[in-house]
Write a protein that holds these residues in place. Structure first.
Motif, PDB file in Angstrom:
ATOM      1  N   LEU A   1      43.987  41.021  47.509  1.00 47.99           N
ATOM      2  CA  LEU A   1      43.705  40.586  46.143  1.00 47.99           C
ATOM      3  C   LEU A   1      42.753  39.394  46.133  1.00 47.99           C
ATOM      4  O   LEU A   1      41.859  39.303  45.272  1.00 47.99           O
ATOM      5  N   ALA A   2      42.938  38.484  47.074  1.00 55.15           N
ATOM      6  CA  ALA A   2      42.050  37.330  47.159  1.00 55.15           C
ATOM      7  C   ALA A   2      40.618  37.767  47.478  1.00 55.15           C
ATOM      8  O   ALA A   2      39.652  37.191  46.949  1.00 55.15           O
ATOM      9  N   GLU A   3      40.473  38.792  48.314  1.00 52.50           N
ATOM     10  CA  GLU A   3      39.134  39.313  48.614  1.00 52.50           C
ATOM     11  C   GLU A   3      38.514  39.949  47.378  1.00 52.50           C
ATOM     12  O   GLU A   3      37.324  39.766  47.100  1.00 52.50           O
ATOM     13  N   VAL A   4      39.316  40.708  46.637  1.00 53.71           N
ATOM     14  CA  VAL A   4      38.818  41.309  45.395  1.00 53.71           C
ATOM     15  C   VAL A   4      38.371  40.220  44.440  1.00 53.71           C
ATOM     16  O   VAL A   4      37.291  40.298  43.833  1.00 53.71           O
ATOM     17  N   ARG A   5      39.188  39.175  44.300  1.00 56.40           N
ATOM     18  CA  ARG A   5      38.821  38.077  43.404  1.00 56.40           C
ATOM     19  C   ARG A   5      37.548  37.389  43.864  1.00 56.40           C
ATOM     20  O   ARG A   5      36.681  37.055  43.054  1.00 56.40           O
ATOM     21  N   ALA A   6      37.419  37.174  45.169  1.00 57.24           N
ATOM     22  CA  ALA A   6      36.226  36.498  45.681  1.00 57.24           C
ATOM     23  C   ALA A   6      34.966  37.306  45.395  1.00 57.24           C
ATOM     24  O   ALA A   6      33.919  36.746  45.048  1.00 57.24           O
ATOM     25  N   VAL A   7      35.054  38.618  45.536  1.00 59.00           N
ATOM     26  CA  VAL A   7      33.899  39.476  45.273  1.00 59.00           C
ATOM     27  C   VAL A   7      33.598  39.558  43.780  1.00 59.00           C
ATOM     28  O   VAL A   7      32.445  39.461  43.352  1.00 59.00           O
ATOM     29  N   ALA A   8      34.657  39.718  42.979  1.00 61.23           N
ATOM     30  CA  ALA A   8      34.470  39.942  41.544  1.00 61.23           C
ATOM     31  C   ALA A   8      34.174  38.671  40.769  1.00 61.23           C
ATOM     32  O   ALA A   8      33.557  38.727  39.700  1.00 61.23           O
ATOM     33  N   GLY A   9      34.600  37.524  41.300  1.00 59.48           N
ATOM     34  CA  GLY A   9      34.482  36.307  40.514  1.00 59.48           C
ATOM     35  C   GLY A   9      35.264  36.460  39.220  1.00 59.48           C
ATOM     36  O   GLY A   9      36.394  36.950  39.216  1.00 59.48           O
TER      37      GLY A   9
ATOM     38  N   GLY B   1      44.856  34.964  43.032  1.00 54.28           N
ATOM     39  CA  GLY B   1      43.832  35.143  42.009  1.00 54.28           C
ATOM     40  C   GLY B   1      44.086  36.230  40.998  1.00 54.28           C
ATOM     41  O   GLY B   1      43.234  36.482  40.144  1.00 54.28           O
ATOM     42  N   ALA B   2      45.247  36.891  41.066  1.00 53.39           N
ATOM     43  CA  ALA B   2      45.552  37.911  40.065  1.00 53.39           C
ATOM     44  C   ALA B   2      45.671  37.264  38.694  1.00 53.39           C
ATOM     45  O   ALA B   2      46.278  36.196  38.541  1.00 53.39           O
ATOM     46  N   ASP B   3      45.120  37.911  37.680  1.00 56.42           N
ATOM     47  CA  ASP B   3      45.192  37.399  36.311  1.00 56.42           C
ATOM     48  C   ASP B   3      46.521  37.724  35.656  1.00 56.42           C
ATOM     49  O   ASP B   3      46.919  37.071  34.690  1.00 56.42           O
ATOM     50  N   CYS B   4      47.192  38.770  36.148  1.00 55.05           N
ATOM     51  CA  CYS B   4      48.401  39.281  35.520  1.00 55.05           C
ATOM     52  C   CYS B   4      49.244  39.930  36.617  1.00 55.05           C
ATOM     53  O   CYS B   4      48.698  40.407  37.615  1.00 55.05           O
ATOM     54  N   VAL B   5      50.555  39.925  36.447  1.00 52.47           N
ATOM     55  CA  VAL B   5      51.451  40.549  37.417  1.00 52.47           C
ATOM     56  C   VAL B   5      52.255  41.622  36.704  1.00 52.47           C
ATOM     57  O   VAL B   5      52.750  41.416  35.592  1.00 52.47           O
ATOM     58  N   TYR B   6      52.403  42.775  37.372  1.00 56.25           N
ATOM     59  CA  TYR B   6      52.982  43.966  36.748  1.00 56.25           C
ATOM     60  C   TYR B   6      54.163  44.469  37.573  1.00 56.25           C
ATOM     61  O   TYR B   6      54.006  45.329  38.437  1.00 56.25           O
ATOM     62  N   PRO B   7      55.368  43.962  37.322  1.00 62.22           N
ATOM     63  CA  PRO B   7      56.549  44.447  38.042  1.00 62.22           C
ATOM     64  C   PRO B   7      57.044  45.749  37.414  1.00 62.22           C
ATOM     65  O   PRO B   7      57.988  45.770  36.627  1.00 62.22           O
ATOM     66  N   ILE B   8      56.395  46.830  37.772  1.00 61.74           N
ATOM     67  CA  ILE B   8      56.661  48.109  37.127  1.00 61.74           C
ATOM     68  C   ILE B   8      58.129  48.510  37.289  1.00 61.74           C
ATOM     69  O   ILE B   8      58.711  48.375  38.361  1.00 61.74           O
ATOM     70  N   ALA B   9      58.700  48.975  36.180  1.00 61.24           N
ATOM     71  CA  ALA B   9      60.086  49.449  36.136  1.00 61.24           C
ATOM     72  C   ALA B   9      61.122  48.347  36.333  1.00 61.24           C
ATOM     73  O   ALA B   9      62.289  48.636  36.605  1.00 61.24           O
ATOM     74  N   ALA B  10      60.713  47.094  36.172  1.00 62.18           N
ATOM     75  CA  ALA B  10      61.700  46.017  36.228  1.00 62.18           C
ATOM     76  C   ALA B  10      62.693  46.184  35.085  1.00 62.18           C
ATOM     77  O   ALA B  10      62.299  46.498  33.954  1.00 62.18           O
ATOM     78  N   PRO B  11      63.987  45.994  35.320  1.00 66.88           N
ATOM     79  CA  PRO B  11      64.968  46.138  34.245  1.00 66.88           C
ATOM     80  C   PRO B  11      64.759  45.072  33.168  1.00 66.88           C
ATOM     81  O   PRO B  11      64.413  43.928  33.493  1.00 66.88           O
TER      82      PRO B  11
END
Length: 242
Positions: free
Chosen positions: A126-134, A171-181
């Motif tokens: 994710l940090a690499e994606v953020r570094a590339v995408a800015g 660097g994630a803008d949002c976190v998605y805990p899919i199916a969290a109760p």
């Protein structure tokens, strides 16, 4: 529509007023949702795959990017794309191909072949994606602890928080805990320093209620596409009975 517009939609929201992002599976469904007044959309990988005749997880990367580009071209609102685990592409290529579609964001999940990825390894990616995408992409980091399972003796909520914090720091803008109760959402929202994406189920709490519990944004996975196909099935059955 720019990524800054999309990013702003995630901030300053009142409890009980989450950002609701319907999941279009093709250009026609995207136009329906945009015409209904939704300010942004988020494609579901399973829904797009089904619309093109593939099982979930089996759609080739090239077809996914092409489908996302068609959806983006069809609507005047920002579109985020579910890219599963990234199709094994290096971060630079992944970002470049996504930006070429015109999408402003993406989901990236932390499992592959049904197995959770090491959290530090995922954070590094994710940090690499953020570094590339800015600032050009809004990155939604999906946490698969509740759908893939965690090792024996590990608390799913604790593991989800650990991963969510790592991904936000990467660097994630949002976190998605899919199916969290639903009962875990207040604790997850309090512990993870990023907006929380929550998956809404047809028989689960309403988007408003999920927002009250801590959700910043609501997505539906392939649920809307499946509801649409159920409606088509009823039409087909009526026609067949004539």
């Amino acid at each position: 529509m720019t990524v800054s517009v999309f990013r702003d939609l995630h901030h300053g929201r009142a409890a009980g007023d989450p950002l609701v992002l319907p999941g279009p599976w093709d250009a026609a469904s995207a136009r329906v949702f945009a015409d209904a007044g939704f300010p942004a959309l988020a494609t579901p990988s399973a829904g797009v795959a089904a619309s093109l005749g593939y099982e979930d997880g089996a759609l080739p990367a090239a077809e996914m990017f092409a489908a996302v580009a068609r959806i983006v071209r069809a609507v005047p609102v920002p579109v985020s794309a579910d890219l599963e685990a990234g199709y094994g592409l290096p971060p630079k290529e992944l970002v470049e191909r996504l930006l070429d579609t015109g999408a402003v964001g993406c989901n990236l999940e932390d499992s592959a072949d049904g197995v959770l990825t090491d959290p530090q390894r995922q954070a590094d990616r994710l940090a690499e994606v953020r570094a590339v995408a800015g600032d050009q992409l809004f990155v939604n980091a999906r946490v698969d602890t509740y759908v893939r399972g965690v090792p024996d003796g590990t608390d799913p909520e604790t593991e989800t928080i650990t991963r969510g914090r790592l991904y936000a720091a990467a660097g994630a803008d949002c976190v998605y805990p899919i199916a969290a109760p639903p009962e875990s959402l207040p604790r997850l929202a309090a512990a993870i320093p990023a907006p929380l994406n929550v998956f809404a189920l047809p028989d689960g709490p309403t988007p408003r209620r999920l927002g009250e519990l801590g959700a910043t944004r609501i997505t539906f996975g392939p649920g809307l596409q499946r509801q649409a196909m159920a409606a088509v099935r009823k039409i087909a059955d009526r026609l067949h009975a004539l």
